[in-house]
Design a protein around this motif. Structure first.
Motif, short mmCIF file in Angstrom:
data_model
loop_
_atom_site.label_atom_id
_atom_site.label_comp_id
_atom_site.label_asym_id
_atom_site.label_seq_id
_atom_site.Cartn_x
_atom_site.Cartn_y
_atom_site.Cartn_z
N ARG A 159 -42.13 127.71 -18.96
CA ARG A 159 -41.76 126.50 -19.70
C ARG A 159 -41.89 125.23 -18.87
NH1 ARG A 159 -39.31 127.64 -24.46
NH2 ARG A 159 -38.80 129.84 -24.83
N ILE A 160 -42.27 125.36 -17.61
CA ILE A 160 -42.42 124.19 -16.76
C ILE A 160 -43.84 124.14 -16.21
CG2 ILE A 160 -39.99 124.05 -16.12
CD1 ILE A 160 -40.60 125.56 -13.61
N SER A 161 -44.26 122.97 -15.79
CA SER A 161 -45.60 122.80 -15.26
C SER A 161 -45.59 121.72 -14.19
CB SER A 161 -46.58 122.42 -16.39
OG SER A 161 -46.15 121.23 -17.04
N GLY A 162 -46.76 121.46 -13.62
CA GLY A 162 -46.87 120.42 -12.61
C GLY A 162 -46.14 120.77 -11.33
N LEU A 163 -45.59 119.75 -10.68
CA LEU A 163 -44.90 119.93 -9.41
C LEU A 163 -43.68 120.84 -9.55
CD1 LEU A 163 -44.57 119.20 -6.42
CD2 LEU A 163 -43.29 117.16 -7.14
N SER A 164 -43.00 120.76 -10.69
CA SER A 164 -41.82 121.60 -10.91
C SER A 164 -42.19 123.07 -10.87
CB SER A 164 -41.17 121.26 -12.25
OG SER A 164 -40.75 119.91 -12.28
N ALA A 165 -43.32 123.43 -11.48
CA ALA A 165 -43.76 124.82 -11.48
C ALA A 165 -44.12 125.27 -10.07
CB ALA A 165 -44.96 124.99 -12.40
N GLY A 166 -44.76 124.39 -9.31
CA GLY A 166 -45.11 124.74 -7.93
C GLY A 166 -43.88 125.01 -7.08
N LEU A 167 -42.87 124.15 -7.21
CA LEU A 167 -41.64 124.34 -6.44
C LEU A 167 -40.90 125.61 -6.88
CD1 LEU A 167 -40.31 120.66 -6.34
CD2 LEU A 167 -41.37 121.95 -4.47
N ALA A 168 -40.92 125.88 -8.17
CA ALA A 168 -40.23 127.08 -8.66
C ALA A 168 -40.89 128.35 -8.13
CB ALA A 168 -40.24 127.08 -10.19
N THR A 169 -42.23 128.36 -8.08
CA THR A 169 -42.91 129.56 -7.58
C THR A 169 -42.71 129.72 -6.07
OG1 THR A 169 -44.97 128.27 -7.41
CG2 THR A 169 -44.64 129.58 -9.40
N VAL A 170 -42.61 128.62 -5.35
CA VAL A 170 -42.30 128.72 -3.92
C VAL A 170 -40.91 129.32 -3.73
CG1 VAL A 170 -41.81 127.38 -1.84
CG2 VAL A 170 -43.83 126.86 -3.18
N SER A 171 -39.98 128.92 -4.59
CA SER A 171 -38.63 129.49 -4.52
C SER A 171 -38.67 130.99 -4.77
CB SER A 171 -37.73 128.81 -5.56
OG SER A 171 -37.65 127.42 -5.32
N LEU A 172 -39.53 131.42 -5.70
CA LEU A 172 -39.68 132.85 -5.96
C LEU A 172 -40.19 133.58 -4.73
CD1 LEU A 172 -39.76 135.29 -7.90
CD2 LEU A 172 -42.07 134.55 -8.56
#
Length: 361
Positions: A125-138
């Motif tokens: 449900r998210i994209s852009g920089l937010s998605a990148g940061l979320a995947t790094v957190s994963l």
């Protein structure tokens, strides 16, 4: 019939990969082992491409699925007697359950896909920089779990003495599976819908396309292929620890995808092959023998050069070596009344008329 003809693209890509891999068999055994590593990296690149190339959303945490697949396959491949010694405090199911290499790899990819299902709901449900940061957190979370779950992963010591079974032909077989799955997905109705949202998310949603659902499907398939790559790597190396699939591996795989062209499967394969060869040449320049000449040690040179190449490519050709285009093997005029056909060997944009982004059959 057009669907059958379309398999010529993954077949041509696979033939090129086989040709490069067979050249490695002419050299010493060390070169062949490096070729196997390159093929495993190629599977990881294709896995990342399935999500990034079709959705346009960058993921920097896909190596977490490779880590999951590697640990699962390693645990399944370890003999029961050895697991009793290495993991005395592990649950009984972990200590007693074993599987042959093929099944271990398949289960490793499947468990990675299950993990992706659990995290796809919020991430899709998210994209852009937010998605990148979320995947790094994963990625960080999976690495911490692997480093702290002493009873199952042995923490920072990792799993060792895993029976090795990933050969050149095994890796080639899985490369073919990855190519067919990635190509079939992007030509399917699911892939077409996701690519539509990549071009214009608002218009796609207005047309009735559920963008989070389509991203979630690609995310799970991508995680499966990435988990398979991690499982093959564990069964090739014979060991795995939390640092194997972390920032270094993430940088390498993303570099492969960016240099080749993140917009097409042809670009993913091209980048995987080119960077694998370049990385091996740079590794030899770091210290060792290059074309029979002794080279003084220059530790870290490979990473520096790859970083410079990546920056130059982003500045001069941001769409990659292939320009985000797919290889087309049909000839103009071979189909009566079909204006979408291209000359043999031409690269055409993904999503162009008759291309993989739009199924005209």
């Amino acid at each position: 019939m057009s669907r059958l003809r379309s398999l010529g693209v993954p077949a041509a890509l696979f033939a090129a990969v086989v040709a490069v891999a067979l050249l490695a068999t002419l050299g010493p055994s060390a070169v062949e082992r490096l070729a196997v590593t390159g093929l495993v990296n190629l599977i990881l690149v294709i896995g990342l491409y399935v999500f990034v190339g079709n959705s346009g959303v960058w993921s920097f945490g896909h190596m977490s699925f490779a880590l999951v697949g590697g640990y699962v396959a390693g645990l399944l491949a370890l003999p029961t007697r050895l697991k009793g010694q290495l993991l005395p405090d592990a649950p009984a199911l972990v200590r007693e359950l074993t599987a042959p290499p093929f099944v271990a790899v398949l289960v490793g990819g499947s468990v990675a896909a299950v993990v992706a299902v659990a995290v796809a709901v919020p991430l899709a449900r998210i994209s852009g920089l937010s998605a990148g940061l979320a995947t790094v957190s994963l990625l960080i979370a999976c690495s911490v779990v692997a480093a702290q779950w002493q009873s199952v992963t042995r923490g920072q010591k990792g799993l060792s003495s895993i029976p090795t079974s990933t050969t050149l032909w095994t890796a080639l077989g899985w490369v073919l599976v990855a190519l067919v799955l990635a190509w079939g997905y992007q030509r399917s109705s699911f892939g077409v819908r996701l690519r539509a949202s990549k071009s214009d998310e608002v218009a796609a949603a207005a047309a009735g396309i559920s963008v989070p659902v389509q991203r979630g499907i690609a995310f799970v398939l991508s995680a499966f292929l990435t988990g398979v790559g991690g499982a093959l790597f564990a069964l090739q190396l014979g060991s795995i620890n939390p640092d194997v699939f972390y920032l270094d591996a993430t940088f390498l795989i993303i570099t492969m995808l960016v240099l080749g062209g993140a917009g097409s499967l042809t670009g993913a394969v091209t980048g995987g092959v080119v960077v694998s060869v370049l990385a091996e040449v740079l590794r030899r320049v770091e210290g060792g023998s290059l074309f029979g000449m002794d080279v003084p040690a220059r530790p870290g040179l490979a990473d520096v050069v790859l970083g410079v190449v990546l920056v130059v490519m982003l500045l001069c050709r941001p769409s990659g070596l292939t320009g985000g285009r797919e290889l087309r093997l049909t000839r103009r005029g071979t189909g009566r009344g079909d204006p979408t056909r291209e000359p043999s060997g031409r690269l055409t944009p993904v999503g162009a008329a008759g291309g993989p982004g739009e199924d005209r059959s």
